[in-house]
Scaffold this active site. Sequence first.
Site, PDB file in Angstrom:
ATOM      1  N   ASP A   1       1.734 -11.335  15.163  1.00  0.00           N
ATOM      2  CA  ASP A   1       1.207 -11.035  13.835  1.00  0.00           C
ATOM      3  C   ASP A   1       2.363 -10.442  13.019  1.00  0.00           C
ATOM      4  O   ASP A   1       2.902  -9.394  13.375  1.00  0.00           O
ATOM      5  CB  ASP A   1       0.043 -10.045  13.947  1.00  0.00           C
TER       6      ASP A   1
ATOM      7  N   TYR B   1      -0.243 -11.658   0.973  1.00  0.00           N
ATOM      8  CA  TYR B   1      -0.539 -10.761  -0.164  1.00  0.00           C
ATOM      9  C   TYR B   1       0.137  -9.404  -0.023  1.00  0.00           C
ATOM     10  O   TYR B   1      -0.011  -8.561  -0.895  1.00  0.00           O
ATOM     11  CB  TYR B   1      -2.052 -10.587  -0.354  1.00  0.00           C
ATOM     12  N   LYS B   2       0.873  -9.195   1.075  1.00  0.00           N
ATOM     13  CA  LYS B   2       1.581  -7.920   1.245  1.00  0.00           C
ATOM     14  C   LYS B   2       2.989  -8.074   0.658  1.00  0.00           C
ATOM     15  O   LYS B   2       3.113  -8.264  -0.544  1.00  0.00           O
ATOM     16  CB  LYS B   2       1.545  -7.530   2.719  1.00  0.00           C
TER      17      LYS B   2
ATOM     18  N   ARG C   1       0.538   6.976   4.414  1.00  0.00           N
ATOM     19  CA  ARG C   1       1.473   5.873   4.647  1.00  0.00           C
ATOM     20  C   ARG C   1       2.164   5.497   3.346  1.00  0.00           C
ATOM     21  O   ARG C   1       1.504   5.238   2.337  1.00  0.00           O
ATOM     22  CB  ARG C   1       0.702   4.670   5.213  1.00  0.00           C
TER      23      ARG C   1
ATOM     24  N   PHE D   1      -3.650  -4.273  15.011  1.00  0.00           N
ATOM     25  CA  PHE D   1      -4.516  -4.220  13.831  1.00  0.00           C
ATOM     26  C   PHE D   1      -5.956  -4.575  14.238  1.00  0.00           C
ATOM     27  O   PHE D   1      -6.171  -5.460  15.064  1.00  0.00           O
ATOM     28  CB  PHE D   1      -3.982  -5.202  12.782  1.00  0.00           C
TER      29      PHE D   1
HETATM   30  C1  LIG Z   1      -3.367  -6.850   6.620  1.00  0.00           C
HETATM   31  C2  LIG Z   1      -3.388  -7.299   8.045  1.00  0.00           C
HETATM   32  C3  LIG Z   1      -4.290  -8.292   8.479  1.00  0.00           C
HETATM   33  C4  LIG Z   1      -5.347  -8.805   7.545  1.00  0.00           C
HETATM   34  O1  LIG Z   1      -5.929 -10.012   7.901  1.00  0.00           O
HETATM   35  P1  LIG Z   1      -6.843 -10.775   6.835  1.00  0.00           P
HETATM   36  O2  LIG Z   1      -7.408 -11.905   7.559  1.00  0.00           O
HETATM   37  O3  LIG Z   1      -5.971 -11.134   5.679  1.00  0.00           O
HETATM   38  O4  LIG Z   1      -7.889  -9.799   6.365  1.00  0.00           O
HETATM   39  C5  LIG Z   1      -4.167  -8.731   9.790  1.00  0.00           C
HETATM   40  N1  LIG Z   1      -3.239  -8.208  10.624  1.00  0.00           N
HETATM   41  C6  LIG Z   1      -2.392  -7.232  10.236  1.00  0.00           C
HETATM   42  C7  LIG Z   1      -1.375  -6.683  11.182  1.00  0.00           C
HETATM   43  C8  LIG Z   1      -2.451  -6.743   8.944  1.00  0.00           C
HETATM   44  O5  LIG Z   1      -1.644  -5.766   8.555  1.00  0.00           O
END
Ligand SMILES: *Cc1c(COP(=O)(O)O)cnc(C)c1O
Length: 416
Positions: free
Chosen positions: A204, A229-230, A376, A127
């Site tokens: 992650d 939040y996911k 997606r 990411f």
């Molecule tokens: C959504 C997501 C993030 C987001 O990080 P934030 O600090 O909440 O913006 C990080 N890593 C992955 C793999 C994600 O899918």
Amino acid sequence: MTDLSRAYAALLDAEDPIASLRDAFVNDDPELIYLDGNSLGRLPKATTERVARVVREEWGADLIRSWDHWVDLPARAGDLIGEALLGAAAGQVAVSDSTTVNLYKLAVAALDARPDRTVIVTDDDNFPTDRYVLEGLAAQRGLELRVVRTDIDKGLDLDVLRDAVGEDTALVSLSHVAYRSGALLDMAAVNEIVHGAGALVLWDLCHSAGAVPVRLDATGADLAIGCTYKYLGGGPGAPAFLYVRQELQRRLRQPIWGWFGQRDQFAMGPSYDPVPGIDRFLVGTPAVLGIAAVEEGVRLLAEAGIERLRAKGVALTGYVIDLAREWLPELDLATPADPERRGSHVSLRHPEAWRLTQALIAAKVIPDYRTPERLRLGPAPISTSFTDVWDGLDRLRRIVADRSYEGFSSEPSRVT
Ligand SMILES: *Cc1c(COP(=O)(O)O)cnc(C)c1O
């Protein structure tokens, strides 16, 4: 061959042991098909009441006295997430800050624990925020960021990883489920490769927590971070979680020496002396409203049970793939076909994926678009029915057949 009738979708719903939990979420528009639960989970009905209560009673009436119990929220919510979803015994997970900030904190702690080593390993499909944070750390410390090549549809090849990790490696940081393709890595195998080289591993879990069973303790993972939040349904900007393996906690020190990590915090002592436990990875005052919402979302996932969520996720994504194969031959599968090798979302490739995304949204089906050329679909197991999947793909096949997507702009928007 798959039964393509809508009646079959209804039959799958009737047989789904966690189908009733869909009604635990706010759903004001029965026409809306939400296939983006992996970007922003739906709002649990209980959260509306809980947050109102925290605001009105705990804040409005009880005021500062509420800190007596608010102060434990980061660890309490962390234990709930750890035990229900991450295979982590109590005392190893806390909720604080954002995923990006937690990644920074834990990556620095890991690098400081391997001072003689000079390499950070990640992959080119990780990411963006992960790659940027690691790139920044490498630049600040004069380290090498070794970015291994990944097939963006199949996921990282473990032989490629094995070749990239060695005696010079301090830290390996990877996503458990790839955000674009949904490719799922074998956590135990990766941990073994990384530990074989004497390095630390930082996972992650943004796209796996709440969808795929994670076994942090059992697989010997060192460190992990992830969003709430996911799939966890904590709401926009809800604070993230972090995991630090028990036996590492005393040895690791994070870079932001805040007072919420301090021993005997309210003694207001002269210098930083962090507590021995997971709280040493906290920084400042916790986001109480956000963590309260996280607790409500995780409680529902715990009620469903991660094994049942996983079984349903496999069935939902398999159903997406089967229907797409029959109805949408112009779209290529950009996700591993083997359910053991994918998380809970499916990507489909089409040169007009961005216009298809906009046409779907206009038809009240919410997916998201990911570069390059990918649509997606994330049917969150807790809040999505098989009929939702059928209806969503049925609307998509009409849009493809009548080419109505050609009426939408090919210009990208600010947020996709
Ligand atoms: C959504 C997501 C993030 C987001 O990080 P934030 O600090 O909440 O913006 C990080 N890593 C992955 C793999 C994600 O899918």
